[in-house]
Design an enzyme around this catalytic site. Structure first.
Site, short mmCIF file in Angstrom:
data_model
loop_
_atom_site.label_atom_id
_atom_site.label_comp_id
_atom_site.label_asym_id
_atom_site.label_seq_id
_atom_site.Cartn_x
_atom_site.Cartn_y
_atom_site.Cartn_z
N TYR A 52 0.99 -1.17 0.04
CA TYR A 52 -0.07 -0.06 0.06
C TYR A 52 1.02 1.30 0.00
O TYR A 52 1.79 1.25 0.68
CB TYR A 52 -0.82 -0.04 1.29
CG TYR A 52 -1.98 1.22 1.26
CD1 TYR A 52 -2.95 1.48 0.50
CD2 TYR A 52 -1.82 2.00 2.56
CE1 TYR A 52 -3.47 2.54 0.53
CE2 TYR A 52 -2.33 3.29 2.46
CZ TYR A 52 -3.51 3.47 1.55
OH TYR A 52 -4.28 4.67 1.69
N ASP B 200 9.42 2.85 0.01
CA ASP B 200 8.25 3.37 0.53
C ASP B 200 8.38 3.13 2.19
O ASP B 200 8.01 1.93 2.51
CB ASP B 200 6.90 3.10 0.21
CG ASP B 200 5.92 3.58 1.01
OD1 ASP B 200 5.93 4.34 1.93
OD2 ASP B 200 4.61 3.45 0.62
N LYS C 90 4.39 8.77 9.26
CA LYS C 90 3.92 8.23 10.43
C LYS C 90 5.06 8.72 11.58
O LYS C 90 4.96 10.04 12.00
CB LYS C 90 4.07 6.66 10.33
CG LYS C 90 2.92 6.39 9.19
CD LYS C 90 2.40 4.97 9.13
CE LYS C 90 1.08 4.80 8.50
NZ LYS C 90 1.08 4.20 7.05
C1 PLP Z 1 0.45 4.62 5.81
C2 PLP Z 1 1.22 4.29 4.84
C3 PLP Z 1 0.84 5.27 3.75
C4 PLP Z 1 -0.06 6.49 3.59
O1 PLP Z 1 0.26 7.36 4.59
P1 PLP Z 1 -0.80 8.38 4.87
O2 PLP Z 1 -0.25 9.29 5.81
O3 PLP Z 1 -1.96 7.39 5.54
O4 PLP Z 1 -1.43 9.01 3.63
C5 PLP Z 1 1.77 5.02 2.50
N1 PLP Z 1 2.67 4.08 2.43
C6 PLP Z 1 2.89 3.16 3.54
C7 PLP Z 1 3.70 2.08 3.39
C8 PLP Z 1 2.12 3.37 4.68
O5 PLP Z 1 1.96 2.39 5.66
#
Ligand code: PLP
Length: 428
Positions: free
Chosen positions: A144, A239, A267
């Site tokens: 994701y 990511d 995060k």
């Molecule tokens: C949480 C997450 C996102 C998206 O971040 P948001 O702040 O919710 O937009 C993208 N990539 C990864 C791997 C994530 O865990």
């Protein structure tokens, strides 16, 4: 467990908001029942509006690595708020957080702050496309990367399928440029790149897949991605929005010793406030406006409160003893949960990377999306609800990672393991 007030609020909320929430997974749809409404949180505990307390392993889906309401973060925010909450002009705080992040992630030679992980990945891909002058991207099934159009795509059958959108509202024309492969499939990756490399701008992945639980890269997988992308002039994007400061201080890239071209963060680096960031090699990041032609902007980007929470959080994380302590707590939990499942006679698979973990209700090895899906989600849902009844807050889906913080005590872990043992036994 009494949830009268939560239930009443949920009833009201569904009239006002789609599904009663501002982000889908909060709605407990995967596990049934209705969500708890939270009143406050402190350290390892979170409290709902009915006054129930829970040991929290969701931690706002990862960010709260120091626990909730960490005093140094709260005090710094109190001081910062007096000075104004947004200026729309540069501040020294942005330099401080940029330096703290880049110290931990030497692959980031230049960085841009944004407001969410979604913004970070979306922008990084735009920059990679601008840099390479190519349109296609490769992502992996189950990874994701936020909710931007071209990223809400998973593979059909076979390795070379063109992307089909997961969500209505995503034009096929966008999804067409997203090629999807099974995670950990070195052969499929090599053959796709051999065929299409001239059109591929970037490869984006979660180096440890936290958005289907906790799937680890097989030995050689990340190395192959690095080698092949370098050869094809393809930008390799890690990511690390979830894995950053979680798999280790330097993220998955430090842990596995791979230097990506670009990195996305979020995060943890916001210390609980809305922050994302992307960065990487200087020549690539020089493409970003106003230095280069690739446009990307944000009214609240680099917000002083968000920067402050991030700076204070990274200060604590940069101390060596922090990760030694986190590792000890995590080992305690890992051993406890594995042992509890075994003693209760439950077939589960436990995986973890640094301070993120997942217990899958399957006896198959979980190495990708397909194998993760062998999990008995019904069993997980029962497990989730029983754990919640026993005062343990886990993510309300089998396909989410759990997290610990520096605030989780030995006693918290013992209570959790005891609750897990009783719950596992009840599932037999
Ligand atoms: C949480 C997450 C996102 C998206 O971040 P948001 O702040 O919710 O937009 C993208 N990539 C990864 C791997 C994530 O865990």
């Amino acid at each position: 467990m009494k949830t009268k007030k939560s239930d009443a609020l949920y009833k009201k909320a569904v009239e006002l908001m789609p599904g009663g929430v501002n982000s889908p997974v909060r709605a407990f749809k995967a596990v049934g029942g209705s969500p708890l409404f939270i009143k406050n949180a402190n350290g390892s505990k979170i409290y709902d509006v009915d006054g129930n307390g829970y040991i929290d392993y969701v931690l706002s889906w990862g960010p709260m690595i120091l626990g909730h309401s960490y005093p140094a973060v709260v005090n710094a925010l109190k001081n910062a708020i007096e000075k104004g909450t947004s200026y729309g002009a540069p501040t020294p705080l942005e330099i401080e957080l940029a330096q703290a992040v880049m110290k931990a992630y030497p692959s980031i030679e230049k960085i841009r702050m944004v407001n969410s992980g979604t913004e970070a990945t979306m922008s990084a891909i735009r920059v990679a496309r601008g840099f390479t002058k190519r349109d296609k991207i490769i992502k992996f099934e189950g990874c994701y990367h936020g909710h931007a159009d071209g990223l809400l795509v998973k593979a059909g059958s076979g390795a070379l399928t063109f992307g089909v959108p997961d969500s209505p509202g995503v034009p096929k024309a966008y999804a067409k440029n997203t090629l999807t492969l099974p995670f950990n499939d070195i052969k499929a990756f090599k053959s796709l790149v051999a065929k299409e490399w001239k059109d591929i701008a970037c490869v984006i992945l979660e180096p440890v897949v936290g958005n289907i639980g906790c799937v680890l890269p097989k030995p050689g997988f990340l190395e192959t991605l690095r080698k092949e992308t370098k050869r094809g002039g393809i930008v390799l994007i890690f990511d690390e929005v979830m894995t950053g400061f979680r798999v280790s201080y330097g993220g998955a890239q430090a842990y596995y010793g791979i230097r990506p071209d670009m990195t996305c963060l979020g995060k943890v680096i916001g210390g609980g406030l809305p922050v994302g960031a992307y960065g990487g090699r200087k020549e690539i990041m020089s493409m970003v406006s106003p230095e280069g032609p690739v446009y990307q902007a944000g009214t609240l980007s680099g917000n002083p409160l968000a920067m402050t929470a991030g700076i204070e959080t990274l200060k604590v994380l940069s101390r060596k003893d922090t990760y030694i302590r986190l590792e000890k707590t995590m080992q305690h939990l890992e051993e406890g949960l594995k042992d509890a499942a075994k003693r209760a006679g439950n077939k589960t698979k436990f995986y973890r990377a640094g301070t993120m973990f997942c217990t899958y209700f399957t006896d198959k090895d979980v190495v990708d999306y397909k194998t993760a899906k062998t999990s008995d989600t019904e069993k997980f849902s029962k497990f989730f609800r029983e754990m919640l009844n026993r005062g343990i807050n886990l993510a309300p889906s089998q396909f989410e990672a759990g997290f610990i913080s520096t605030a989780h005590s030995g006693k918290d872990i013992d209570l959790t393991v005891k609750a897990a043992y009783e719950t596992f036994k009840g599932l037999i």
